[in-house]
Motif scaffolding. Structure first.
Motif, short mmCIF file in Angstrom:
data_model
loop_
_atom_site.label_atom_id
_atom_site.label_comp_id
_atom_site.label_asym_id
_atom_site.label_seq_id
_atom_site.Cartn_x
_atom_site.Cartn_y
_atom_site.Cartn_z
N ARG A 22 0.84 -1.20 0.00
CA ARG A 22 0.00 0.00 0.00
C ARG A 22 0.87 1.25 0.00
NH1 ARG A 22 -5.27 -0.14 1.36
NH2 ARG A 22 -5.10 1.90 2.35
N VAL A 23 0.36 2.30 -0.63
CA VAL A 23 1.10 3.57 -0.70
C VAL A 23 0.19 4.69 -0.22
CG1 VAL A 23 2.24 5.23 -2.21
CG2 VAL A 23 2.48 2.79 -2.64
N GLY A 24 0.71 5.51 0.69
CA GLY A 24 0.02 6.73 1.10
C GLY A 24 0.88 7.92 0.69
N MET A 25 0.33 8.82 -0.10
CA MET A 25 1.08 9.95 -0.62
C MET A 25 0.61 11.23 0.06
SD MET A 25 1.45 8.93 -4.64
CE MET A 25 2.99 9.83 -4.74
N ASN A 26 1.54 11.93 0.68
CA ASN A 26 1.21 13.13 1.44
C ASN A 26 1.53 14.37 0.60
OD1 ASN A 26 0.81 15.15 3.27
ND2 ASN A 26 2.26 14.39 4.79
N PHE A 27 0.49 14.97 0.03
CA PHE A 27 0.65 16.18 -0.78
C PHE A 27 0.39 17.46 0.03
CE2 PHE A 27 -0.50 12.96 -3.97
CZ PHE A 27 0.53 13.16 -4.88
N SER A 28 0.22 17.33 1.34
CA SER A 28 -0.27 18.46 2.12
C SER A 28 0.67 19.66 2.08
CB SER A 28 -0.50 18.02 3.58
OG SER A 28 0.72 17.62 4.18
N LYS A 29 1.97 19.45 1.93
CA LYS A 29 2.93 20.55 1.97
C LYS A 29 3.35 21.02 0.57
CE LYS A 29 3.04 20.45 6.44
NZ LYS A 29 2.36 21.52 7.21
N VAL A 30 2.73 20.50 -0.47
CA VAL A 30 3.09 20.90 -1.84
C VAL A 30 2.57 22.31 -2.10
CG1 VAL A 30 2.80 20.40 -4.30
CG2 VAL A 30 3.12 18.54 -2.67
N VAL A 68 -2.79 25.07 -5.57
CA VAL A 68 -2.33 23.78 -6.07
C VAL A 68 -3.49 22.79 -6.11
CG1 VAL A 68 -0.84 21.79 -5.59
CG2 VAL A 68 0.03 24.11 -5.28
N SER A 69 -4.29 22.77 -5.08
CA SER A 69 -5.42 21.86 -5.02
C SER A 69 -6.41 22.17 -6.14
CB SER A 69 -6.11 21.97 -3.66
OG SER A 69 -6.99 20.89 -3.45
N ASP A 74 -8.93 21.19 -11.35
CA ASP A 74 -9.33 21.69 -12.66
C ASP A 74 -8.77 20.83 -13.79
OD1 ASP A 74 -10.68 23.71 -11.42
OD2 ASP A 74 -9.23 25.29 -11.88
N MET A 75 -7.56 20.32 -13.61
CA MET A 75 -6.96 19.49 -14.64
C MET A 75 -7.58 18.09 -14.69
SD MET A 75 -2.89 20.47 -14.47
CE MET A 75 -2.51 19.61 -15.99
N GLY A 76 -8.34 17.73 -13.67
CA GLY A 76 -8.99 16.42 -13.66
C GLY A 76 -8.19 15.34 -12.96
N MET A 81 -8.47 9.66 -11.05
CA MET A 81 -8.20 8.63 -10.04
C MET A 81 -9.47 8.05 -9.43
SD MET A 81 -5.02 8.59 -10.24
CE MET A 81 -3.88 9.69 -11.04
N GLY A 82 -10.60 8.65 -9.74
CA GLY A 82 -11.85 8.17 -9.16
C GLY A 82 -12.01 8.53 -7.71
N ILE A 83 -11.44 9.69 -7.29
CA ILE A 83 -11.57 10.12 -5.89
C ILE A 83 -12.38 11.41 -5.84
CG2 ILE A 83 -9.44 9.01 -5.14
CD1 ILE A 83 -7.98 11.60 -5.41
N SER A 84 -12.91 11.71 -4.68
CA SER A 84 -13.77 12.87 -4.53
C SER A 84 -12.98 14.17 -4.62
CB SER A 84 -14.52 12.81 -3.20
OG SER A 84 -13.59 12.77 -2.12
N GLU A 85 -13.65 15.24 -5.04
CA GLU A 85 -13.01 16.54 -5.14
C GLU A 85 -12.97 17.21 -3.76
OE1 GLU A 85 -11.56 17.56 -7.69
OE2 GLU A 85 -12.45 16.61 -9.44
N PRO A 86 -11.90 17.96 -3.47
CA PRO A 86 -11.87 18.69 -2.21
C PRO A 86 -12.84 19.86 -2.24
CG PRO A 86 -9.98 19.28 -3.55
CD PRO A 86 -10.69 18.16 -4.27
#
Length: 204
Positions: A22-30, A68-69, A74-76, A81-86
């Motif tokens: 499993r992979v968890g990717m943390n984009f919170s600080k991007v 960034v979010s 907007d780019m899709g 990925m089939g995940i919900s939008e923030p």
């Protein structure tokens, strides 16, 4: 940050596709991401999530940076990925994004969809430019199917035969159009020598 982005993707491939963990990717600080890097990363996450049947899904954390979010939304990126939008605030932007597309076939309707998106503004492209652009994209799709994933060439990690990803943007204020096209094939340095005499590719 080319080296860091490529290193991140190599880690993703190793953990998700080689180790099948499993992979968890943390984009919170991007705080910044370019469209090309975003498409590259999206395609690799797509492969990690969908290339192997019954594999645990790659998960992640949304960026805290609203710009960034919104760019990724907007780019899709999330839709692909089939995940919900923030939940994001409404903001105006002069750039209109052509949302991510992916397929393992030549999709003429995508060229038509692109034309309609461009012609939605008053500054439509001249017909010769449009024809050249659509022809180039169709040729790129065809090349992926015919050359990018040769069966006789071993690839060490799982790949999705014939699959490509496309994205783009229209900046009407600065009158700029950008198209991005990506595949995960073996690459020109591998395919050209197999299809052309040495005297042709040697000089190149």
């Amino acid at each position: 940050n080319y080296d860091q982005v490529v290193g991140l993707v190599e880690d993703l491939r190793y953990i998700a596709l080689s180790r099948r963990m499993r992979v968890g990717m943390n984009f919170s600080k991007v705080n910044n991401v370019g469209p090309a890097a975003a498409l590259y990363l999206a395609a690799e996450i797509y492969r990690a999530r969908f290339a192997i049947a019954n594999q645990s899904r790659v998960t992640g954390v949304y960026p805290q940076n609203v710009q960034v979010s919104k760019l990724l939304s907007d780019m899709g990126f999330n839709n692909l990925m089939g995940i919900s939008e923030p939940d994001l605030p409404d903001t105006s932007d002069s750039v209109e994004y052509i949302r991510y597309k992916t397929s393992n076939d030549v999709k003429g309707e995508l060229a038509r969809e692109l034309r309609l998106a461009i012609e939605a503004g008053s500054d439509a492209l001249a017909p010769p430019i449009k024809r050249a652009m659509y022809g180039g994209l169709t040729e790129a799709m065809t090349n992926v199917l015919h050359h990018a994933y040769p069966r006789e060439v071993y690839q060490p990690i799982n790949y999705m035969r014939g699959r490509w990803w496309m994205a783009g943007s229209i900046d009407r204020e600065n009158k700029e159009l950008m198209m991005l096209f990506y595949d995960q094939g073996v690459g020109i340095p591998v395919t050209v020598p197999r299809k052309h005499p040495a005297e042709i590719w040697g000089g190149i």
